[in-house]
Every structure is written in structure tokens, then in C-alpha cells.
Design an enzyme around this catalytic site. Structure first.
Site, PDB file in Angstrom:
ATOM      1  N   GLY A   1      38.806  52.935  44.638  1.00 21.46           N
ATOM      2  CA  GLY A   1      39.562  52.211  43.619  1.00 21.46           C
ATOM      3  C   GLY A   1      38.671  51.278  42.820  1.00 21.46           C
ATOM      4  O   GLY A   1      37.785  50.626  43.379  1.00 21.46           O
TER       5      GLY A   1
ATOM      6  N   ARG B   1      25.518  45.461  36.239  1.00 25.64           N
ATOM      7  CA  ARG B   1      24.632  44.691  35.364  1.00 25.64           C
ATOM      8  C   ARG B   1      23.557  43.980  36.170  1.00 25.64           C
ATOM      9  O   ARG B   1      22.366  43.997  35.800  1.00 25.64           O
ATOM     10  CB  ARG B   1      25.458  43.675  34.574  1.00 25.64           C
TER      11      ARG B   1
ATOM     12  N   VAL C   1      20.956  46.448  37.410  1.00 25.14           N
ATOM     13  CA  VAL C   1      20.069  46.876  36.317  1.00 25.14           C
ATOM     14  C   VAL C   1      18.999  45.822  36.055  1.00 25.14           C
ATOM     15  O   VAL C   1      17.798  46.127  35.966  1.00 25.14           O
ATOM     16  CB  VAL C   1      20.883  47.133  35.028  1.00 25.14           C
TER      17      VAL C   1
ATOM     18  N   ARG D   1      38.100  59.848  43.678  1.00 25.29           N
ATOM     19  CA  ARG D   1      38.107  60.296  45.062  1.00 25.29           C
ATOM     20  C   ARG D   1      37.354  61.621  45.123  1.00 25.29           C
ATOM     21  O   ARG D   1      37.261  62.342  44.131  1.00 25.29           O
ATOM     22  CB  ARG D   1      39.543  60.491  45.571  1.00 25.29           C
TER      23      ARG D   1
ATOM     24  N   ASP E   1      35.901  50.256  52.207  1.00 29.39           N
ATOM     25  CA  ASP E   1      35.491  50.834  53.479  1.00 29.39           C
ATOM     26  C   ASP E   1      35.466  52.362  53.442  1.00 29.39           C
ATOM     27  O   ASP E   1      34.653  52.994  54.114  1.00 29.39           O
ATOM     28  CB  ASP E   1      36.366  50.321  54.620  1.00 29.39           C
TER      29      ASP E   1
ATOM     30  N   THR F   1      36.505  45.899  46.082  1.00 29.44           N
ATOM     31  CA  THR F   1      37.901  46.317  46.219  1.00 29.44           C
ATOM     32  C   THR F   1      38.798  45.104  46.090  1.00 29.44           C
ATOM     33  O   THR F   1      38.465  44.026  46.606  1.00 29.44           O
ATOM     34  CB  THR F   1      38.164  47.004  47.569  1.00 29.44           C
ATOM     35  N   ILE F   2      39.940  45.254  45.422  1.00 27.05           N
ATOM     36  CA  ILE F   2      40.848  44.119  45.276  1.00 27.05           C
ATOM     37  C   ILE F   2      41.549  43.785  46.591  1.00 27.05           C
ATOM     38  O   ILE F   2      42.128  42.709  46.730  1.00 27.05           O
ATOM     39  CB  ILE F   2      41.898  44.363  44.178  1.00 27.05           C
ATOM     40  N   ASP F   3      41.493  44.700  47.557  1.00 26.43           N
ATOM     41  CA  ASP F   3      42.239  44.507  48.807  1.00 26.43           C
ATOM     42  C   ASP F   3      41.606  43.486  49.740  1.00 26.43           C
ATOM     43  O   ASP F   3      42.284  42.960  50.630  1.00 26.43           O
ATOM     44  CB  ASP F   3      42.378  45.836  49.553  1.00 26.43           C
TER      45      ASP F   3
ATOM     46  N   ASP G   1      39.766  43.951  52.224  1.00 20.51           N
ATOM     47  CA  ASP G   1      39.974  44.400  53.607  1.00 20.51           C
ATOM     48  C   ASP G   1      38.697  44.902  54.269  1.00 20.51           C
ATOM     49  O   ASP G   1      38.754  45.630  55.257  1.00 20.51           O
ATOM     50  CB  ASP G   1      41.038  45.502  53.648  1.00 20.51           C
TER      51      ASP G   1
ATOM     52  N   ARG H   1      68.427  34.329  40.497  1.00 26.83           N
ATOM     53  CA  ARG H   1      68.425  35.662  41.082  1.00 26.83           C
ATOM     54  C   ARG H   1      67.287  35.797  42.099  1.00 26.83           C
ATOM     55  O   ARG H   1      66.293  35.084  42.046  1.00 26.83           O
ATOM     56  CB  ARG H   1      68.255  36.689  39.952  1.00 26.83           C
TER      57      ARG H   1
ATOM     58  N   GLY I   1      47.158  45.949  48.261  1.00 30.90           N
ATOM     59  CA  GLY I   1      46.490  45.469  49.458  1.00 30.90           C
ATOM     60  C   GLY I   1      46.262  46.578  50.462  1.00 30.90           C
ATOM     61  O   GLY I   1      45.646  46.370  51.502  1.00 30.90           O
ATOM     62  N   ARG I   2      46.824  47.750  50.157  1.00 34.94           N
ATOM     63  CA  ARG I   2      46.748  48.910  51.045  1.00 34.94           C
ATOM     64  C   ARG I   2      47.401  48.568  52.376  1.00 34.94           C
ATOM     65  O   ARG I   2      48.617  48.575  52.468  1.00 34.94           O
ATOM     66  CB  ARG I   2      45.302  49.393  51.209  1.00 34.94           C
TER      67      ARG I   2
ATOM     68  N   ARG J   1      66.357  42.085  42.621  1.00 39.79           N
ATOM     69  CA  ARG J   1      65.574  42.938  41.728  1.00 39.79           C
ATOM     70  C   ARG J   1      64.176  43.177  42.293  1.00 39.79           C
ATOM     71  O   ARG J   1      63.437  42.216  42.557  1.00 39.79           O
ATOM     72  CB  ARG J   1      65.455  42.294  40.346  1.00 39.79           C
TER      73      ARG J   1
ATOM     74  N   HIS K   1      49.094  49.155  39.429  1.00 44.98           N
ATOM     75  CA  HIS K   1      47.679  49.211  39.093  1.00 44.98           C
ATOM     76  C   HIS K   1      47.233  48.160  38.082  1.00 44.98           C
ATOM     77  O   HIS K   1      46.027  48.037  37.815  1.00 44.98           O
ATOM     78  CB  HIS K   1      47.320  50.605  38.577  1.00 44.98           C
TER      79      HIS K   1
ATOM     80  N   GLN L   1      46.994  45.265  38.661  1.00 48.24           N
ATOM     81  CA  GLN L   1      46.186  44.325  39.448  1.00 48.24           C
ATOM     82  C   GLN L   1      44.715  44.717  39.505  1.00 48.24           C
ATOM     83  O   GLN L   1      43.862  43.900  39.834  1.00 48.24           O
ATOM     84  CB  GLN L   1      46.739  44.234  40.876  1.00 48.24           C
TER      85      GLN L   1
END
Length: 331
Positions: free
Chosen positions: A12, A22, A25, A73, A104, A127-129, A131, A164, A172-173, A252, A258, A260
Site C-alpha cells: 500500500g 528523494r 537519491v 501487489r 511487513d 505504511t499508514i497502519d 503495524d 446523531r 489499520g488492517r 450513520r 483510501h 487516508q
């Protein structure tokens, strides 16, 4: 003879991957290393799809989201033949060091490759997770928190207007880092994370009790529940239906999805990516191999790739205790 370095981004995408490219490089240019970038993750290794990277590629790159090398992938790479094809292609180009930016799953792929390729392999956690074990934070995590918080703030406006209940699902998987800290930073009323999830009935009872306590004090109220993806059996809609039935209120569900992963990286991710990319290149002529370059307590660390997924990365105790206090002491 000058070392030849290759870099790829896998899995991801995460804000800050370009900032990391950058830094790599620039560091390679400084040390006189030749650098190529493989495109589309491990697919690029198998298909020998690459480009030379120079300082020209770094212009206005640090602030760009996504990855200029693209990501994908690659099921074919998991096979023995896929790894052998990748190894042959790396040898054809005379690559000495491969730097893999990813999570990972990407590091598992790098470990798999190491069985068929003798070169140096270095990982950078992207990774944004968040983890990946062995580091305080992964590249992209801080930006994802900001994106989630901004979205939850907007949901709060309409929740207050209509008094509401809203459920906001974040990524976060199978880890609750993003959900927990987004909930804290947005002053959400409740959070559900996999590390603390006991049962559907227990969570529903806890949420209902807090909503009822507020209603006793204030009458109709808004209520925001942040939910980590994959934690609720049947998904967010199932939770919304059950909570709506139990509370006799409109609930609601909102899935951030995505969005995120996108956006310009915040300063923390730019700094982290720059430091990790630079440090990874500094290891090129050392005996460090099959390690992830991370940061702990603002200092660089090298962690065996296998340890990044074999060890469990726990949620921060301070954040957990703070969330418990804020959830149980709201008016």
C-alpha cells in the site's frame, strides 16, 4: 568501483514514500553510488522494469503524496521462480544493494528474495497502519492520522447538527494505532480497536451505557465512534444496524477508505522519511543485511527483517489510558 543501489516501493502506498525516495537519491549522489528505481513494486523486479534516478527526479518531490515508482501487489513474486527471476534481473544490472520501502508484507517478500539473491537488502517501513514492529512510527502514519482527524471533525459538525450517532471506520488492517490516535486527536466519544475487542455484546453494552448516561444529563446528544477496519464481525453496516436497534436512534456509518493513504505528507512524515532514507544509504558499504532501518526514541535502529513481523507491536499504554479516561469522563 561505485556501488549500484536499487529502490522500490511495495504494498500500500503511504504519504512520505516520495520524500524517502528523494532522500535516497540525494544520499546516493553524495556518496557516488549509481541508483535505479524499480517500478510497480516486485513486479518491476520480475519484469526488469526500472529507471535511473538522479537529482533531477527530486524537484518538488518531498511534498508529493503517493510514489513516483508506483506500487502493486505481486502474487508471482511469492513463488520460487518469481524470486529467481528477480535475482537474475538484479544480477544482470549489477545491483549491490536493494532498498525496499513498504510494510511487513513487503519485508516478507524481501526475506524471500534473500534466499535466491546474495546482495544486501535493506527495508524502510512505509505504511499508514504503523503495524511494523521495531520502530516507533512508519512513514505515512502521521499524515494518515491528520487525514482521519480532519474527516472526523467534519463528521462531528453534522453529528452535532442532527444530534446523531456516527460510526467512522479508519484503516489499520489488523492494528488499532490509527484508530486509537485519530480518536484521541479528534475527541471522539468511543473507539473500537482489535487489540481490546472482547465481543460484540460487550462493546454494544459499553457504547449504549455511555450514550444513555449522556442523554440523562443533556437529552439528545451526538456521539462519534471510531472503528478500526476488520474488527467488527460483519462490517460497519452490521454494527450500525445493531446499535440503531438497541438505541432506537439513527446511526450513520462512514468509511473513510483510501482517502487516508493520499495527500501531501505532514512534516513528521517528511522528516522521518528523510532520516530513514539517508541512514539506509549510509549502510550500503557495511555488513548490515536483511535489516529494516527504523527510528526509536528519535535515534536510528537496524532491526532484522523477520523481527518486524514475528514480534507483536503493542499499542501505546499512555494513549490507551488517556482514551479510557476521556471516554469515561465526558459530559
Amino acid at each position: 568501483m561505485s556501488k549500484r543501489v536499487a529502490v522500490l516501493t511495495s504494498g500500500g502506498d503511504a504519504p512520505g514514500m516520495n520524500a524517502c525516495i528523494r532522500a535516497i537519491v540525494i544520499a546516493c549522489e553524495h556518496l557516488g553510488y549509481a541508483l535505479i528505481g524499480y517500478q510497480h513494486g516486485y513486479n518491476g523486479l520480475i519484469n526488469q522494469e526500472y529507471e535511473s534516478l538522479s537529482l533531477n527526479a527530486t524537484h518538488n518531490l518531498i511534498q508529493q503524496g503517493g510514489t513516483i515508482l508506483h506500487s502493486a501487489r505481486c502474487e508471482a513474486f511469492k513463488s520460487v521462480q518469481g524470486a529467481k527471476d528477480a535475482a537474475r534481473n538484479l544480477n544482470t544490472l549489477g545491483i549491490d544493494t536493494l532498498i525496499v520501502i513498504g510494510g511487513d508484507g513487503s519485508f516478507r517478500g524481501a526475506e524471500h528474495l534473500s534466499q535466491y539473491w546474495p546482495g544486501q537488502i535493506l527495508g524502510i517501513p512505509g505504511t499508514i497502519d504503523n503495524d511494523v514492529a521495531g520502530c516507533d512510527a512508519t512513514v505515512g502514519y502521521y499524515t494518515a492520522i491528520d487525514t482521519a482527524v480532519s474527516s472526523i471533525d467534519k463528521v462531528r459538525d453534522t453529528a452535532d447538527a442532527f444530534e446523531r450517532i456516527f460510526l467512522v471506520e479508519v484503516m489499520g488492517r489488523h492494528a488499532g494505532f490509527l484508530a486509537l490516535n485519530a480518536a484521541l486527536a479528534s475527541a471522539a466519544d468511543y473507539v473500537i480497536v482489535p487489540e481490546l475487542f472482547e465481543s460484540e455484546d460487550a462493546e454494544l453494552k459499553s457504547i449504549a451505557a455511555q450514550i444513555e448516561a449522556r442523554r440523562q444529563l443533556k437529552g439528545p446528544v451526538s456521539f462519534i465512534v471510531v472503528v478500526a477496519e476488520n474488527v467488527w464481525p460483519g462490517g460497519l453496516s452490521t454494527l450500525a444496524e445493531r446499535l440503531s436497534s438497541q438505541m432506537q436512534s439513527e446511526v450513520r456509518p462512514v468509511t473513510l477508505g483510501h482517502v487516508q493513504r493520499g495527500g501531501s505528507p505532514v512534516s513528521q512524515d517528511r522528516l522521518l522519511a528523510t532520516k530513514l532514507g539517508t541512514h539506509a544509504v549510509a549502510l550500503v558499504e557495511t555488513d548490515k543485511n536483511k535489516v529494516m532501518v527504523g527510528e526509536v526514541n528519535h535515534k536510528p535502529v537496524e532491526v532484522p527483517l523477520k523481527a518486524t513481523w514475528e514480534n507483536n507491536k503493542p499499542l501505546d499504554d499512555c494513549s490507551l489510558s488517556t482514551m479510557r479516561i476521556t471516554m469515561n469522563n465526558r459530559y
